[in-house]
Design an enzyme around this catalytic site. Sequence first.
Site, PDB file in Angstrom:
ATOM      1  N   CYS A  17       6.139 -27.613  70.081  1.00  0.00           N
ATOM      2  CA  CYS A  17       5.581 -28.048  71.291  1.00  0.00           C
ATOM      3  C   CYS A  17       5.267 -29.577  71.312  1.00  0.00           C
ATOM      4  O   CYS A  17       4.375 -29.809  70.677  1.00  0.00           O
ATOM      5  CB  CYS A  17       4.543 -27.321  72.144  1.00  0.00           C
ATOM      6  SG  CYS A  17       4.028 -27.777  73.562  1.00  0.00           S
TER       7      CYS A  17
ATOM      8  N   GLY B  51      14.613 -19.498  76.874  1.00  0.00           N
ATOM      9  CA  GLY B  51      13.430 -20.162  77.647  1.00  0.00           C
ATOM     10  C   GLY B  51      13.600 -20.200  79.035  1.00  0.00           C
ATOM     11  O   GLY B  51      13.219 -19.044  79.750  1.00  0.00           O
ATOM     12  N   ARG B  52      13.742 -21.337  79.587  1.00  0.00           N
ATOM     13  CA  ARG B  52      13.691 -21.704  81.086  1.00  0.00           C
ATOM     14  C   ARG B  52      14.859 -20.926  81.924  1.00  0.00           C
ATOM     15  O   ARG B  52      14.456 -20.466  83.041  1.00  0.00           O
ATOM     16  CB  ARG B  52      13.739 -23.141  81.298  1.00  0.00           C
ATOM     17  CG  ARG B  52      12.631 -24.058  80.989  1.00  0.00           C
ATOM     18  CD  ARG B  52      12.761 -25.346  81.204  1.00  0.00           C
ATOM     19  NE  ARG B  52      13.965 -25.967  80.314  1.00  0.00           N
ATOM     20  CZ  ARG B  52      14.588 -26.807  80.183  1.00  0.00           C
ATOM     21  NH1 ARG B  52      14.735 -27.375  81.618  1.00  0.00           N
ATOM     22  NH2 ARG B  52      15.522 -27.278  79.406  1.00  0.00           N
TER      23      ARG B  52
ATOM     24  N   ASN C 112      16.813 -21.692  69.320  1.00  0.00           N
ATOM     25  CA  ASN C 112      16.349 -21.786  70.889  1.00  0.00           C
ATOM     26  C   ASN C 112      16.720 -23.263  71.265  1.00  0.00           C
ATOM     27  O   ASN C 112      17.214 -24.035  70.396  1.00  0.00           O
ATOM     28  CB  ASN C 112      14.828 -21.814  70.715  1.00  0.00           C
ATOM     29  CG  ASN C 112      14.066 -22.260  71.927  1.00  0.00           C
ATOM     30  OD1 ASN C 112      13.204 -23.065  71.861  1.00  0.00           O
ATOM     31  ND2 ASN C 112      14.568 -21.610  72.967  1.00  0.00           N
ATOM     32  N   GLY C 113      16.837 -23.432  72.564  1.00  0.00           N
ATOM     33  CA  GLY C 113      17.292 -24.695  73.230  1.00  0.00           C
ATOM     34  C   GLY C 113      18.585 -24.503  73.968  1.00  0.00           C
ATOM     35  O   GLY C 113      19.528 -24.551  73.392  1.00  0.00           O
ATOM     36  N   GLY C 114      18.560 -24.824  75.261  1.00  0.00           N
ATOM     37  CA  GLY C 114      19.698 -24.892  75.902  1.00  0.00           C
ATOM     38  C   GLY C 114      20.647 -23.880  76.049  1.00  0.00           C
ATOM     39  O   GLY C 114      21.975 -23.899  76.315  1.00  0.00           O
TER      40      GLY C 114
ATOM     41  N   GLN D 104       1.647 -16.267  70.227  1.00  0.00           N
ATOM     42  CA  GLN D 104       1.960 -17.667  69.547  1.00  0.00           C
ATOM     43  C   GLN D 104       0.543 -18.184  69.760  1.00  0.00           C
ATOM     44  O   GLN D 104      -0.208 -18.423  70.624  1.00  0.00           O
ATOM     45  CB  GLN D 104       2.920 -18.574  70.397  1.00  0.00           C
ATOM     46  CG  GLN D 104       3.074 -19.752  69.482  1.00  0.00           C
ATOM     47  CD  GLN D 104       3.991 -20.674  70.391  1.00  0.00           C
ATOM     48  OE1 GLN D 104       3.906 -21.065  71.368  1.00  0.00           O
ATOM     49  NE2 GLN D 104       5.328 -21.055  69.668  1.00  0.00           N
TER      50      GLN D 104
ATOM     51  N   LYS E 292       7.681 -21.187  64.872  1.00  0.00           N
ATOM     52  CA  LYS E 292       8.500 -21.646  65.846  1.00  0.00           C
ATOM     53  C   LYS E 292       8.557 -23.303  65.537  1.00  0.00           C
ATOM     54  O   LYS E 292       7.360 -23.731  65.629  1.00  0.00           O
ATOM     55  CB  LYS E 292       8.363 -21.547  67.256  1.00  0.00           C
ATOM     56  CG  LYS E 292       9.239 -21.968  68.142  1.00  0.00           C
ATOM     57  CD  LYS E 292       9.098 -21.392  69.570  1.00  0.00           C
ATOM     58  CE  LYS E 292      10.171 -21.873  70.780  1.00  0.00           C
ATOM     59  NZ  LYS E 292      10.431 -23.073  70.912  1.00  0.00           N
TER      60      LYS E 292
END
Length: 344
Positions: free
Chosen positions: A103, A238-239, A215-217, A73, A143
Site C-alpha cells: 500500500c 480489487g476495485r 493483482n492490478g488492472g 491483512q 502482498k
Amino acid sequence: MTDKDTDKPNPAPWRLSVAPMMDWTDRHCRAFHRQFTRRALLYTEMVTTGAILRGPRDRLLEYGEVEHPVALQLGSSEPADLAEATRIAVALGYDEINLNVGCPSDRVRSGCFGAVLMKSPELVADCVAAMISAAGATRVTVKCRIGVDAQEPEEVLPAFLERIAAVGVSSFAIHARKAWLQGLSPKENREIPPLDHPLVLRMKVAFPNLTIAINGGITDLAMAERLLAQGIDGVMIGRAAYHDPALLGAVDHRLFGVGEPVAAEAAVRGMLPYIEAERRRGTPLHSITRHMLGAFQGRPGARAWRRRLSEGAHRPGAGPELVLAALGEIAEAPPMETRAASVS
C-alpha cells in the site's frame, strides 16, 4: 447460494481473491461478496497491529462464519507486534494472515510499513518469520509491489521473493505496478506507472514452487481466465469487484468448476436476513448498503436502485423493506432494447 458443490473442500481459494481495500472490504462488504461466491478468498481491510494490540480489537477483527475462506491483512514493521497480532488472529480462526508490503498511501508510509518495506527485504523477512512462528498451521502470505520509486523491478522483485521465501513464505500476491512514494498521490498511483503483468508471470516461471497471485488492472473474469491460462496460480481483483460485485457471481462456476452463476437479485435477497440481524444489533442500514450500490452496474434501473438506497438508508429504522423497494426499481425497469426504442 445453496449448491451442494460449494460444501466440498476448497483447496485453492487463492485462484480468485478480492483484494484488501481500505474503507471498503469490511465485514459487511465481505458478507455481500460471499452471496456471490463461496469459493473466492476474501480479505479484510488492512488492520494495523497497533489497532489490534491497543485498540478496539473485537470490532476490528469481527467476521461472520459465512465469510470463510477469509484472510486478515496486517500492517506493521515490528516483528514482535506482528507475532502477537498473528496469534490473536489465528485464535479467532482466520484462514490466512497477510502482511501488507504494497500500500502506497500516506497513512501507511508515515508508519513505515506498506510499500516502503520493499526497500527493506531483511526487515520484511524478520517480520514474516515472526508471524510464521506464531501462526502454527495457518498460512502466512505477503502482498507486495513489483518495486518502489527508482527500483528496477526486474532486479528487485526476484531478489525480494527469494529472500522472503527463504524464511518460509510460499504464497505471494503481487500488484503488477511499481509504487511511487514521492510525487504521486495514491489515486494517481492506480494508473501510473504502467502495469507489468508479464513480469509477474515471469516470476511464476522463475519460482515454480511458490504460489503467486497477480493483482492490478484486472477488470473481469475473462481477463482472469487468460492470466490463469498463462500459468499464474491466482488472480486478485480489487476495485472492479467492489464497483461491479455482480462479476463475482460467475466465479465459482467458471473458475472453480462448481455451482451455477448467481444473479445480483439473488445476492441482494440473500442479504436480507443479514440486514435484519444487523439492524437488531443497531447497525445502520447505510453501513451495509453502501457496499451494495454497484450490484446492478450497467443494467436498467441501476441508477434508481442507487438513488433509493442512498436517499433512504440513512433514515432511522431503515431495513430490509427499503432494500426490497429498491430492488423493485430493477424489476420494473424496461429491458435495454425497449428503453433504447423509447429514447429514440
